[in-house]
Design an enzyme around this catalytic site. Structure first.
Site, PDB file in Angstrom:
ATOM      1  N   SER A 151       0.819  -1.214   0.000  1.00  0.00           N
ATOM      2  CA  SER A 151       0.000   0.000   0.000  1.00  0.00           C
ATOM      3  C   SER A 151       0.852   1.262   0.000  1.00  0.00           C
ATOM      4  CB  SER A 151      -0.896   0.044   1.239  1.00  0.00           C
ATOM      5  OG  SER A 151      -1.668  -1.107   1.328  1.00  0.00           O
ATOM      6  N   SER A 184       2.466  -3.199   8.224  1.00  0.00           N
ATOM      7  CA  SER A 184       2.436  -3.788   9.573  1.00  0.00           C
ATOM      8  C   SER A 184       3.794  -4.385   9.922  1.00  0.00           C
ATOM      9  CB  SER A 184       1.386  -4.888   9.651  1.00  0.00           C
ATOM     10  OG  SER A 184       0.138  -4.410   9.217  1.00  0.00           O
ATOM     11  N   GLU A 267      -3.490 -13.995   1.207  1.00  0.00           N
ATOM     12  CA  GLU A 267      -3.866 -13.093   2.299  1.00  0.00           C
ATOM     13  C   GLU A 267      -5.366 -13.203   2.599  1.00  0.00           C
ATOM     14  OE1 GLU A 267      -2.935  -8.968   1.545  1.00  0.00           O
ATOM     15  OE2 GLU A 267      -2.873  -8.561   3.689  1.00  0.00           O
ATOM     16  N   GLU A 390     -15.877  -3.702   0.243  1.00  0.00           N
ATOM     17  CA  GLU A 390     -16.332  -3.324  -1.109  1.00  0.00           C
ATOM     18  C   GLU A 390     -15.467  -4.025  -2.176  1.00  0.00           C
ATOM     19  OE1 GLU A 390     -15.782  -1.139   1.337  1.00  0.00           O
ATOM     20  OE2 GLU A 390     -17.844  -0.539   1.737  1.00  0.00           O
TER      21      GLU A 390
HETATM   22  C1  LIG Z   1      -4.840  -3.579  10.163  1.00  0.00           C
HETATM   23  C2  LIG Z   1      -4.305  -3.252   8.797  1.00  0.00           C
HETATM   24  C3  LIG Z   1      -3.093  -3.794   8.395  1.00  0.00           C
HETATM   25  C4  LIG Z   1      -2.576  -3.476   7.135  1.00  0.00           C
HETATM   26  N1  LIG Z   1      -1.356  -3.977   6.811  1.00  0.00           N
HETATM   27  C5  LIG Z   1      -0.820  -3.684   5.626  1.00  0.00           C
HETATM   28  C6  LIG Z   1       0.487  -4.152   5.300  1.00  0.00           C
HETATM   29  O1  LIG Z   1       1.155  -4.808   6.103  1.00  0.00           O
HETATM   30  N2  LIG Z   1       0.985  -3.843   4.089  1.00  0.00           N
HETATM   31  C7  LIG Z   1       0.299  -3.119   3.175  1.00  0.00           C
HETATM   32  O2  LIG Z   1       0.808  -2.922   2.076  1.00  0.00           O
HETATM   33  N3  LIG Z   1      -0.936  -2.614   3.459  1.00  0.00           N
HETATM   34  C8  LIG Z   1      -1.502  -2.873   4.667  1.00  0.00           C
HETATM   35  N4  LIG Z   1      -2.747  -2.376   4.990  1.00  0.00           N
HETATM   36  C9  LIG Z   1      -3.407  -1.481   4.058  1.00  0.00           C
HETATM   37  C10 LIG Z   1      -4.667  -2.059   3.411  1.00  0.00           C
HETATM   38  O3  LIG Z   1      -4.330  -3.026   2.457  1.00  0.00           O
HETATM   39  C11 LIG Z   1      -5.436  -0.874   2.791  1.00  0.00           C
HETATM   40  O4  LIG Z   1      -5.827  -0.027   3.851  1.00  0.00           O
HETATM   41  C12 LIG Z   1      -6.664  -1.336   2.040  1.00  0.00           C
HETATM   42  O5  LIG Z   1      -6.317  -2.053   0.886  1.00  0.00           O
HETATM   43  C13 LIG Z   1      -7.547  -0.138   1.625  1.00  0.00           C
HETATM   44  O6  LIG Z   1      -6.792   0.841   0.974  1.00  0.00           O
HETATM   45  P1  LIG Z   1      -6.861   2.371   1.441  1.00  0.00           P
HETATM   46  O7  LIG Z   1      -6.691   2.424   2.912  1.00  0.00           O
HETATM   47  O8  LIG Z   1      -5.922   3.144   0.596  1.00  0.00           O
HETATM   48  O9  LIG Z   1      -8.365   2.821   1.148  1.00  0.00           O
HETATM   49  P2  LIG Z   1      -8.933   3.325  -0.248  1.00  0.00           P
HETATM   50  O10 LIG Z   1      -8.503   2.422  -1.337  1.00  0.00           O
HETATM   51  O11 LIG Z   1      -8.624   4.777  -0.407  1.00  0.00           O
HETATM   52  O12 LIG Z   1     -10.488   3.123  -0.046  1.00  0.00           O
HETATM   53  C14 LIG Z   1     -11.329   4.095   0.610  1.00  0.00           C
HETATM   54  C15 LIG Z   1     -12.772   3.618   0.534  1.00  0.00           C
HETATM   55  O13 LIG Z   1     -13.198   3.553  -0.840  1.00  0.00           O
HETATM   56  C16 LIG Z   1     -13.730   2.262  -1.133  1.00  0.00           C
HETATM   57  N5  LIG Z   1     -13.383   1.891  -2.518  1.00  0.00           N
HETATM   58  C17 LIG Z   1     -12.169   2.032  -3.114  1.00  0.00           C
HETATM   59  N6  LIG Z   1     -12.210   1.542  -4.364  1.00  0.00           N
HETATM   60  C18 LIG Z   1     -13.468   1.051  -4.563  1.00  0.00           C
HETATM   61  C19 LIG Z   1     -14.126   0.401  -5.667  1.00  0.00           C
HETATM   62  N7  LIG Z   1     -13.502   0.169  -6.812  1.00  0.00           N
HETATM   63  N8  LIG Z   1     -15.415   0.040  -5.475  1.00  0.00           N
HETATM   64  C20 LIG Z   1     -16.083   0.277  -4.312  1.00  0.00           C
HETATM   65  N9  LIG Z   1     -15.496   0.903  -3.237  1.00  0.00           N
HETATM   66  C21 LIG Z   1     -14.226   1.267  -3.368  1.00  0.00           C
HETATM   67  C22 LIG Z   1     -13.053   1.343  -0.125  1.00  0.00           C
HETATM   68  O14 LIG Z   1     -13.815   0.170   0.076  1.00  0.00           O
HETATM   69  C23 LIG Z   1     -12.968   2.211   1.111  1.00  0.00           C
HETATM   70  O15 LIG Z   1     -14.183   2.174   1.818  1.00  0.00           O
HETATM   71  C24 LIG Z   1      -3.297  -2.635   6.243  1.00  0.00           C
HETATM   72  C25 LIG Z   1      -4.521  -2.091   6.651  1.00  0.00           C
HETATM   73  C26 LIG Z   1      -5.029  -2.376   7.907  1.00  0.00           C
HETATM   74  C27 LIG Z   1      -6.321  -1.753   8.323  1.00  0.00           C
END
Ligand SMILES: Cc1cc2nc3c(=O)[nH]c(=O)nc-3n(C[C@H](O)[C@H](O)[C@H](O)COP(=O)(O)OP(=O)(O)OC[C@H]3O[C@@H](n4cnc5c(N)ncnc54)[C@H](O)[C@@H]3O)c2cc1C
Length: 421
Positions: A151, A184, A267, A390
């Site tokens: 991410s 993480s 995952e 989603e």
């Molecule tokens: C506890 C935890 C551990 C994590 N660990 C890691 C890690 O070790 N390494 C790593 O790389 N990442 C990690 N992550 C990150 C995680 O993979 C991302 O937070 C997640 O993929 C969502 O991306 P974002 O936060 O950028 O949200 P965004 O992508 O910005 O999404 C925001 C909102 O928009 C919605 N949305 C986005 N696109 C669409 C679509 N096409 N259709 C419908 N809705 C949509 C989403 O569902 C969400 O509600 C972790 C996250 C958490 C919470």
């Protein structure tokens, strides 16, 4: 028992045929655990003294020695091929091994999830013999901790939109610049699974490389982010002129998306827990409710029992899904369990506050928080980690049900000519 102490010379794998049945696998694993767990720990586990078992695992000498022994025996990685330090078992028999280990609660914790569940299988599927040899055994023995550097501030759900750049040098090495986030345990990891853009002139899914990054490489800077729970296991990771050797690349140049799909499917499948049926969140909540009397409230009791049933059904479905996949790679169906698990995790957080309403609001001075408040505050984590609900719904719609794809105007456009930022 002789306490496992050597961390360099591997002990032999336990004797178990690759076509072992579930019963044979359970019995062999259980016999090994009884013979090799230190006497005090075995007694503590049989007495359900989980604090004592936890103290053993946290002990800086005994914990690592135990994990090394568990890894050498093949019990940390039962589905891995034997030549990679596993037992080569079918998913069904491996589930029985997980059941045996769960019984004593002496398995590796969530902190090793990225290594065991993501890095290991991805390297097994895509690694060269040298990469397998170099990374898998230390991983199985708990010597190396891994993190996932996928991410970015501008790429989460749309992971293929990542902009961290890996530029190939004339000598075949790579220079990486960019920023990752939500990584993480990156601050304590030895290695990272890194995705970076290798050719911005290609469409976004096609110009990505997948690298195995030594976190001690100069230019890697992991900065923990403090969360509302008080924990700080998340990190921002800054990569500045990080030089990677040619053999850090896993899979083909520009072929990183295919490798990442393996990791992501692992995952989604892995985040619903080990393929084992046993004590879960519901049991803990029921115990607390029994202890403080809130179990007497009929509506709450009903909710807790419903939660218990749903959690057990998810556990059993996880066992079945693993059994049905045999030795195949994880499939998109894992998103269904990931979605159900997200709902259950949120429910567990809400129930924790209902079971101990006062503890959810206030706790002793000097303590970071109570179990109830902690569980309430983390209840959204599991639903977002590994892809939001989603996104799981999109995957189920497209790859399981065969419905039309989510529109993406940038899909076939060169990354450096796309419209969105
Ligand atoms: C506890 C935890 C551990 C994590 N660990 C890691 C890690 O070790 N390494 C790593 O790389 N990442 C990690 N992550 C990150 C995680 O993979 C991302 O937070 C997640 O993929 C969502 O991306 P974002 O936060 O950028 O949200 P965004 O992508 O910005 O999404 C925001 C909102 O928009 C919605 N949305 C986005 N696109 C669409 C679509 N096409 N259709 C419908 N809705 C949509 C989403 O569902 C969400 O509600 C972790 C996250 C958490 C919470």
């Amino acid at each position: 028992m002789t306490e496992p102490s050597r961390l360099t010379e591997p002990a032999p794998l336990i004797e178990l045929a690759e076509d072992a049945t579930e019963v044979q696998a359970f019995e062999a694993a259980d016999a090994w655990l009884r013979a090799n767990l230190p006497g005090d720990v075995l007694k503590a586990a049989l007495d359900a003294d989980w604090d004592a078992v936890g103290a053993f695992l946290d002990d800086p000498q005994r914990g690592p020695a135990w994990y090394a022994a568990l890894g050498d025996a093949g019990l940390s990685t039962p589905t891995w091929p034997r030549e990679c330090g596993g037992l080569g078992l079918s998913a069904r028999a491996a589930g029985a091994v997980a059941d045996a280990v769960l019984r004593y609660r002496v398995d590796r914790g969530m902190i090793d999830f990225v290594g065991l569940a993501l890095a290991g299988p991805t390297i097994i599927f895509h690694g060269t013999p040298r990469q397998r040899e170099r990374y898998l055994r230390p991983l199985a023995r708990g010597e190396h901790r891994w993190c996932q550097l996928f991410s970015e501030p501008g790429a989460g759900s749309d992971l293929a939109g990542l902009s961290t750049r890996a530029e190939r040098q004339d000598d075949g090495t790579w220079v990486v610049n960019g920023q990752k986030v939500w990584s993480s345990f990156a601050h304590i990891a030895d290695y990272g699974l890194l995705m970076a853009r290798t050719d911005p002139a290609l469409p976004k899914h096609r110009g990505i490389g997948y690298f195995l990054l030594d976190m001690r490489t100069p230019g890697v800077d992991a900065r923990p982010l403090k969360q509302m729970t008080g924990d700080a296991e998340f990190n921002e990771v800054f990569l500045t002129d990080v030089r990677l050797p040619a053999d850090a690349l896993l899979g083909e140049v520009n072929g990183g998306w295919t490798v990442a799909i393996t990791t992501l499917m692992q995952e989604r499948n892995g985040l619903t827990g080990l393929p084992a049926v046993g004590e879960g969140r519901a049991d803990v909540l029921l115990r607390r409710a029994r202890d403080n009397g809130t179990l007497a409230e009929p509506v709450l009791r009903d909710d807790l029992l419903r939660f218990l049933v749903e959690e057990r059904v998810l556990q059993m479905t996880t066992v079945r899904a693993h059994a049905e996949s045999g030795r195949k790679a994880a499939g998109a169906e894992g998103s269904i369990r990931k979605l159900v698990n997200a709902r259950l995790e949120e429910k567990a957080g809400a129930l924790a506050a209902e079971v101990e309403p006062l503890a959810a609001l206030a706790w002793e001075q000097g303590r970071q928080n109570s179990a109830a408040s902690y569980e309430f505050l983390v209840m959204k984590q599991a639903s977002i980690a590994g892809g939001t609900p989603e996104i799981q719904r999109n995957i189920i719609a497209e790859r399981v049900l065969g419905l039309p794809k989510d529109p993406d105007p940038d899909k076939n456009v060169p990354f450096n000519e796309r419209q969105r930022g």
